[in-house]
Motif scaffolding. Structure first.
Motif, PDB file in Angstrom:
ATOM      1  N   GLY A 223       0.881  -1.158   0.000  1.00  0.00           N
ATOM      2  CA  GLY A 223       0.000   0.000   0.000  1.00  0.00           C
ATOM      3  C   GLY A 223       0.914   1.201   0.000  1.00  0.00           C
ATOM      4  O   GLY A 223       1.743   1.338   0.892  1.00  0.00           O
ATOM      5  N   SER A 224       0.791   2.083  -1.038  1.00  0.00           N
ATOM      6  CA  SER A 224       1.832   3.104  -1.224  1.00  0.00           C
ATOM      7  C   SER A 224       1.225   4.489  -1.349  1.00  0.00           C
ATOM      8  O   SER A 224       0.155   4.682  -1.931  1.00  0.00           O
ATOM      9  CB  SER A 224       2.616   2.784  -2.503  1.00  0.00           C
ATOM     10  N   TRP A 225       1.958   5.445  -0.822  1.00  0.00           N
ATOM     11  CA  TRP A 225       1.491   6.826  -0.877  1.00  0.00           C
ATOM     12  C   TRP A 225       1.510   7.315  -2.322  1.00  0.00           C
ATOM     13  O   TRP A 225       2.521   7.190  -3.006  1.00  0.00           O
ATOM     14  CB  TRP A 225       2.372   7.708  -0.008  1.00  0.00           C
ATOM     15  N   THR A 226       0.386   7.881  -2.748  1.00  0.00           N
ATOM     16  CA  THR A 226       0.224   8.300  -4.132  1.00  0.00           C
ATOM     17  C   THR A 226      -0.435   9.675  -4.139  1.00  0.00           C
ATOM     18  O   THR A 226      -1.478   9.861  -3.505  1.00  0.00           O
ATOM     19  CB  THR A 226      -0.684   7.292  -4.874  1.00  0.00           C
ATOM     20  N   ILE A 227       0.194  10.622  -4.837  1.00  0.00           N
ATOM     21  CA  ILE A 227      -0.383  11.978  -4.880  1.00  0.00           C
ATOM     22  C   ILE A 227      -0.838  12.269  -6.307  1.00  0.00           C
ATOM     23  O   ILE A 227      -0.015  12.266  -7.236  1.00  0.00           O
ATOM     24  CB  ILE A 227       0.665  13.035  -4.445  1.00  0.00           C
ATOM     25  N   PRO A 228      -2.124  12.512  -6.516  1.00  0.00           N
ATOM     26  CA  PRO A 228      -2.582  12.854  -7.861  1.00  0.00           C
ATOM     27  C   PRO A 228      -1.946  14.177  -8.302  1.00  0.00           C
ATOM     28  O   PRO A 228      -1.694  15.056  -7.490  1.00  0.00           O
ATOM     29  CB  PRO A 228      -4.098  13.003  -7.714  1.00  0.00           C
TER      30      PRO A 228
END
Lengths: 572, 874
Positions: free
Chosen positions: A402-407
């Protein structure tokens, strides 16, 4: 002039008082943050950092966040224990240390994916940051709609990047990288699928003797599915200590989570796909063939392997074992229902256990049927046995981060705040503590921590697994899958039909391959958009080396002693 | 004369008056003349009435019209206010439309007047943001288009304003404008500045909104904005329509506004409405509801709107500004028409009554803006004319209907009764006495006249009918009589036919025993014709009934029927049987009786035969059983006797040896036995045993089905053979001297071969011949020579063999029993009593034939054997 003096003095006095007040306020703020840091350092014990190092790190966060004091951040993660802890503990700590309030919303993985997709498609800023499975990296690299963290860290986000982030310390950083090594997602928690079994039963002399008499080889950790099948058959219906037990556990209720059961690498375990880590190339475990980064098809006729003999075999065995060796009610379970069920005490082995569930209290609670009197687990985890099409050099199992993702449409200060929050959640200061709570490590420093040495048995072999180089063979969905949400939705309805007998396994896999190809044929993605190969005969592709692979017979069943296995892991 | 002369004058005057008319009025009937007068009076009345009503109605109508105009002006003012409220409502509805609000959030985010934090102001707007904004503009336009159509608005514009005052003194910037012809969207290039946006336009007829799958997750990052504008046929234009320009500065954007403005001489209702949506506060990053856009809605009050209002209210309408008519539902061709104070105005060449009423708007206060309702004066004139015409028409129709009714009345009251009276006279004259005049009203003069006429004609008619009736009655009586006579004779013939066709003898007698009826059968039986028999005593014509006369009389007196069955009589030496029935008969009070005599000889014979057959069958069964039981002991007896003879025979050495061993000599033994007649006793035993065996063999024939084959046999040859056999028969030769009996053969020459078992038939015939010979010998009647007559002939489908002797005959008792087994008239030991029984059995059972016997004492006996010619197999 004199008459003016008292006035000037008054002005000066007033100015002094005001300056004093302002100073006191700022010092107060700093002091308040200092206080909070001290408190939280005590809270975040144990840690792989010294308290001083922790304090330094937290201070950096406090300072970097100064411009954003009093602002609000919206973040979303899926509903597992690790994220609940982030919401309840880390968000509070982050606010007290940085002044940024985080709404860390916990939703199901399905809604989470829906939200991030909607944000990318419409540009509506629903959340500032998401903890999104790295399974979507193939989607993100093609959509170009998420922030390239490598670039960000180098330029715009440099002031907001923790100097102690230490990317090399991450266990599987490559899960979140595109073809060129750009970091699109930063791991926050990761969990694998492992083989789970009752160590106590597998080592009991009477049971071992009985098994040897019946099958002619030793009962142990199955290396291949042939052995798993024998063991499942052996235990199903067997009475142990007056209780009838089952030789297998799974779930089969018609729902999207039925799709994960397959897309989370079940096919690679069976042996679909080519050699290569983290994913097979040119054909991966989704059966998708990629040529020059462009997906060209998943059906055998286009060079894929989704309806090849190996994929059909994977589905056949799943249905067969579910029907024959699992508790009858398992067919009506969802992923969440099945997760902690092995702890109920009548399951001998589970071929595909998400380890995130192993932090569930049922597996550790004193008095639980899977815990001994001293509070140690009676179960162990071991490498997943593989199917007959598996070859050395292929991935062995599933592991996702589960990974941090920034649109990309989150910009400016919001972007910076989101990045700070992500780094905070994976900082060395909190990582060990977070692992102890949720059992989902992302840092090497965590799993190699000396703190864990004396207590690692509590995790039933999990720590040994993460410490061994074998761990690299457990990987997530790779770069080949061009649109995870759209394509994964194809699978479960057909699998459900195979369970109910409405379709044969071959028909079901044909339908999935066909639907997946049709969908890929319609996609227009920003980069490396799929372009289907022309259709050739299946025989042509089956004759080519690698996947798709032609039919293979059942191999000799093979087991290995668990203790031997652990020794091997440790020696490497 | 003078009186007459005056009348003549009057008549001439009338004729002179009638001459005024173009048609010859004096030829009309009385009724039609009256009718003509009435018609004239009504026409005059109608014309007068129409003139009076026409003159007064115009004034009344003018008054009503003015009142109506005033009322309609109030309604019209309400309508205009409502139109304003409706377009304001459209503007307001934006804030509650979830889709619009969501898309406005996007527009603000990607617009020039807002950024999530202040640091982003001043940077260029990226391509992906332009496309996101375009997506939002398309989504909003979709909603606006339906709102515009439903509410018949002329234009809707959306302007962006700067929330949180991020950009100071920012003029509202147009982002979407939709009018009746085209859609305009604007594209901004920089955050913080809205000057010189690029404007894109598309005509509504070309507008197609993107489908749900058109934008996907990476569309905005894949292609430049021009691609999306191009895909949807948007063209870049310079400037926007006047309706999309805010002509005045808007100081307090939080307040909605509503105003009448004028463009191109047309009044326009314009509504401003500030739309609040949730936007993230750049200071706190918390969502806050702020004004971030403004909706401007325009409704042009043009001729079309006026026409619609006219359609609703039913009068001409218009709008006036400062006592000048600006727009109206009728064409005023752009000219400014002043509103004078006398409630009438002139448009073009027409005069109108009008009423004006001021309307109050939000912005304009109590304005000089007025609504006007109008009604053309020429319409009133027209109405009056129409009224006049309608009254004239109605009265005309009423007159016509009245005249028609009067005509019908006269026709019914006078013309029809007179006509029928005339028809009556004509009919009587032509001889139709039944004609009656219909009386329409009995009380008036014509009615009285008609009924007197009817009375007269009915009197004449009645007399004629009476005469006619008598004649008809006489004719029908004659016909009746003739019919009855014919019926009677038919019945009589029918009855006679019945009586004569009956096979019974029917004889009717009266009380004195005289014959009254004598049918054909009676004639045949007696040989006396009916003519001779009738009237004679029954004794004379039917002497056979003498014995029954008593019963006949008894029947007549007691009135009970009498019946006697199987009465025997001898006719031509043959016994005949008859049944006699006597019925009492009463005809026309005369008592008598009817005798029915039926010859039942054949029936009696058949009954006897059936009884005989029954007996034979039962005895046959018994005999068979006995024969089997008796045969064995007899066999034993005969065998033993034979053995005794053999044991004393000298022919067997064993006998001689045994006698010597016993100390004697076989010769001595034989001698002793002969001397004491033991041999003779033994012979007796053997004879008696053989005799018994013979009887038993005969008895067995009853039960045994013959297995011999039926073969077609010529019977004459068979009879000759049998006769020859008989002649050589030892018994016949010895005891009865058959050769002394005269044999007469009467053989029919063309008899076909008859299927039979010849040996059995021979046996039967031989038996009959023996019996005949025996009977004749026993009688030993010297008066006549013994004779046997053999006959052979065909009768129907049978061949008949008769054996007749002229022996002593039998009485009835014996004759009935001759076929019974063991019945014999011979001495004991002479006959077995089985011969005839076996013969009977052979014929009846084996050959399906018949065997009968007829015998008359002292005359002779005749046996008849009938064999079917058609074989068994067929």
């Amino acid at each position: 002039m004199r008459c003016h003096r008292p006035f000037q003095a008054l002005i000066a006095l007033l100015f002094f008082v005001l300056s004093l007040y302002l100073y006191a306020f700022s010092v107060n703020c700093v002091f308040a943050a200092e206080d909070a840091i001290s408190r939280w350092v005590d809270e975040f014990q144990p840690s792989t950092l010294s308290k001083q190092e922790q304090r330094e790190e937290l201070k950096w966060f406090s300072k970097a966040a100064e411009p954003f004091r009093g602002k609000v951040l919206r973040s979303t993660a899926e509903d597992i224990k690790t994220h609940f802890w982030e919401r309840d503990v880390l968000a509070k700590a982050f606010e007290e240390i940085t002044g940024i309030r985080v709404n860390h919303e916990i939703v199901g993985e399905g809604s989470l994916v829906q939200r991030i997709m909607e944000q990318m498609k419409s540009g509506r800023v629903i959340n500032d940051i998401y903890v999104n499975d790295a399974d979507l990296v193939g989607t993100h690299l093609r959509s170009q709609a998420v922030l390239n963290l490598t670039e960000y860290m180098a330029k715009e986000g440099k002031p907001y990047t923790n100097p102690q982030l230490d990317l090399t310390d991450f266990l599987n950083l490559e899960f979140g990288q595109d073809y060129d090594g750009n970091q699109l997602q930063l791991p926050d928690q990761q969990f694998a699928n492992l083989y789970w079994f009752r160590y106590d039963w597998f080592t009991r002399k009477d049971i071992k003797d009985k098994f040897r008499r019946k099958y002619g080889y030793e009962l142990g950790v199955p290396v291949n599915w042939a052995a798993y099948e024998d063991i499942a058959e052996f235990f199903t219906g067997l009475e142990i200590d007056g209780k009838k037990v089952y030789g297998h556990l799974d779930y089969g209720k018609k729902s999207p989570s039925l799709g994960w059961r397959f897309t989370d690498a079940w096919l690679s375990i069976a042996g679909v796909g080519d050699k290569g880590l983290p994913n097979g190339l040119p054909v991966d475990e989704w059966g998708i063939r990629v040529e020059n980064r462009v997906p060209v098809g998943s059906s055998v006729a286009r060079g894929g392997a989704l309806n090849g003999p190996a994929a059909v075999y994977a589905l056949e065995k799943y249905v067969l074992w579910l029907n024959k060796y699992a508790p009858p009610e398992a067919k009506n379970w969802l992923w969440v229902d099945a997760g902690p069920k092995a702890a109920r005490g009548d399951i001998a082995q589970v071929v595909f256990q998400y380890i995130t569930w192993l932090s569930h209290e049922d597996f550790h609670r004193p008095g639980s049927p899977v815990v001994d009197a001293a509070g140690r687990p009676l179960w162990r985890v071991a490498p997943t046995p593989h199917g007959r099409y598996w070859d050395e050099g292929m991935k062995v199992g599933y592991q996702d981060a589960g990974s941090w993702t920034i649109p990309k449409n989150v910009k400016g200060q919001r972007r910076a705040m989101a990045w700070l929050w992500a780094q905070f959640c994976v900082s060395k200061t909190v990582s060990l503590k977070k692992f102890l709570v949720g059992g989902t490590p992302v840092r090497k420093s965590t799993v190699f921590s000396t703190y864990l040495d004396p207590i690692k048995d509590k995790w039933g072999g999990l720590i040994d697994f993460y410490r061994s180089p074998e761990e690299k063979k457990w990987t997530d969905t790779g770069l080949n899958v061009p649109h995870y949400p759209a394509l994964s939705a194809v699978w479960w309805p057909y699998i459900s039909k195979a369970i109910s007998g409405e379709l044969t396994p071959q028909e079901a896999m044909n339908a999935i391959a066909d639907s997946q190809d049709k969908l890929m044929g319609k996609m227009h993605l920003a980069r490396y958009s799929p372009k289907l190969n022309p259709v050739k005969t299946e025989a042509y592709w089956l004759k080519q080396p690698g996947a798709p692979k032609p039919w293979r017979p059942r191999p000799e069943p093979k087991t290995v002693s668990y203790d031997e296995l652990i020794k091997q892991w440790r020696s490497r | 004369m003078s009186g007459n002369g005056e009348q003549m004058e009057n008549a001439k005057d009338q004729i002179g008056f009638l001459k005024l008319f173009p048609f010859p009025l004096n030829r009309l009937g009385v009724g039609n003349k009256i009718l003509f007068m009435v018609l004239l009076i009504f026409i005059c009345y109608t014309i007068l009435l129409s003139l009076v009503i026409g003159a007064t109605s115009f004034n009344n109508l003018a008054l009503v019209t003015k009142n109506n105009l005033e009322r309609m002006a109030t309604l019209l003012a309400g309508r205009i206010v409502k139109i304003n409220a409706q377009s304001m409502q459209v503007a307001q509805s934006m804030e509650t439309n979830y889709i619009i609000v969501q898309q406005l959030q996007r527009l603000i985010n990607y617009g020039p007047y807002y950024s999530s934090d202040e640091s982003l102001l001043g940077r260029p707007i990226e391509d992906s943001e332009v496309i996101y904004a375009f997506q939002a503009q398309m989504e909003i336009s979709k909603q606006l288009l339906s709102l515009q159509t439903i509410n018949a608005l002329n234009s809707i514009s959306i302007f962006l304003v700067s929330p949180f005052d991020m950009v100071h003194d920012a003029m509202p910037a147009l982002t979407i404008h939709l009018d009746r012809k085209a859609l305009f969207v604007t594209r901004f290039n920089q955050k913080g500045r809205a000057e010189n946006p690029q404007v894109y336009r598309i005509a509504l007829e070309k507008l197609i909104f993107p489908g749900p799958d058109y934008f996907d997750i990476s569309s905005v990052y894949a292609l430049p904005p021009e691609k999306f504008y191009g895909d949807h046929h948007f063209e870049m234009v310079v400037g926007v329509p006047e309706s999309a320009v805010l002509s005045e500065k808007w100081n307090s954007p939080e307040e909605p506004r509503s105003k009448i403005i004028f463009r191109g001489g047309l009044p326009i209702i314009r509504n401003w409405y500030p739309v609040n949506v949730l936007v993230s506060n750049p200071e706190t990053f918390m969502d806050q509801s702020v004004t971030c856009s403004m909706v401007v809605v325009e409704k042009v009050l043009d001729t079309e709107v006026m026409k619609t209002l006219k359609y609703d209210l039913g009068v001409d309408v218009g709008l006036a500004w400062k006592n000048t008519l600006l727009i109206a539902s009728m064409n005023i061709s752009g000219s400014r028409v002043p509103l004078p104070g006398n409630q009438t105005l002139v448009v073009g060449d027409r005069d109108y009554y009008y009423h004006a009423k001021p309307v109050r708007f939000l912005e304009n206060g109590l304005s000089d803006f007025m609504v006007v309702t109008m009604s053309p004066i020429s319409e009133l004139t027209g109405l009056t004319k129409t009224l006049f015409f309608q009254i004239a028409l109605l009265t005309g129709i009423a007159v016509l209907v009245t005249v028609l009714l009067i005509y019908v009345g006269i026709h019914r009251v006078v013309k029809i009764p007179l006509q029928s009276l005339m028809n009556g006279v004509k009919s009587i004259a032509e001889g139709d006495m039944t004609y009656r005049v219909h009386i329409h009203s009995p009380d008036d003069e014509l009615g009285v006249l008609s009924s007197a006429f009817n009375q007269m004609s009915s009197e004449i008619g009645r007399k004629s009918i009476e005469l006619e009736d008598v004649n008809r009655h006489l004719r029908s009586s004659i016909v009746d009589l003739r019919t009855k006579e014919t019926d009677l004779s038919k019945t009589k013939n029918y009855l006679n036919n019945i009586i004569n066709s009956m096979p019974s003898i029917l004889v009717g007698v009266d009380q004195e025993g005289k014959v009254t009826e004598w049918n054909v059968e009676a004639e045949r039986a007696t040989g006396i014709s009916a003519e001779n028999a009738k009237g004679k005593s029954l004794n004379d014509v039917y002497p056979g009934l003498i014995a029954r006369l008593e019963e006949v009389y008894k029947t007549m007196t007691e009135k009970k029927p009498y019946k006697a069955e199987k009465l025997m009589s001898w006719v031509d030496g043959e016994t005949r049987y008859s049944d006699i029935m006597v019925y009492p008969l009463v005809t026309n009070g005369v008592e008598g009786a009817v005798l029915r005599i039926d010859d039942v000889t054949n029936r009696v014979r058949i009954e006897e035969m059936m009884i005989q057959t029954e007996k034979m069958i039962s005895v046959g069964g018994l005999a068979a059983g006995m024969a089997h039981e008796i045969n064995n002991p007899i066999g034993g007896i005969l065998q033993s006797v034979q053995n005794i003879f053999r044991r004393v025979s000298v022919d067997f050495p064993k006998n001689v040896q045994t006698a010597q061993e016993s100390g004697t000599d076989l010769g001595c033994i034989r001698m002793y036995l002969e001397k004491r007649e033991v041999f003779s006793f033994l012979e007796g035993i053997r004879d008696a045993g053989q005799r018994a065996a013979h009887i038993v063999a005969n008895m067995l024939n009853f039960s045994r089905q013959s297995h011999s084959q039926f073969t077609p046999t010529p019977l004459d040859a068979l009879l000759n053979n049998t006769l020859e056999l008989a002649a050589h028969d030892y018994d016949l030769k010895k005891k009865y001297d058959f050769r002394h009996i005269q044999i007469v053969r009467e053989f029919s020459p063309d008899l076909p071969a008859v299927p039979c078992i010849p040996t059995e038939i021979e046996q039967v015939i031989l038996n009959l011949l023996k019996n005949a010979a025996q009977a004749m010998m026993d009688a030993n009647d010297s008066r006549k020579n013994p004779q046997i007559t053999l006959r052979l002939y065909q009768e129907g489908k049978s061949a008949v063999i008769e054996v007749e002797d002229n022996g002593p005959g039998m009485d009835e008792k014996i004759r009935k029993r001759v076929f019974e087994p063991f019945f014999t008239t011979k001495e004991v030991g002479v006959g077995t009593g089985l011969g005839l029984s076996v013969a009977y059995f052979i014929i009846n059972n084996n050959h399906r034939g018949t065997m009968t016997v007829v015998s008359t004492p002292s005359i002779g006996t005749k046996f008849s054997v009938a064999l079917p010619i058609v074989g068994r197999s067929s």
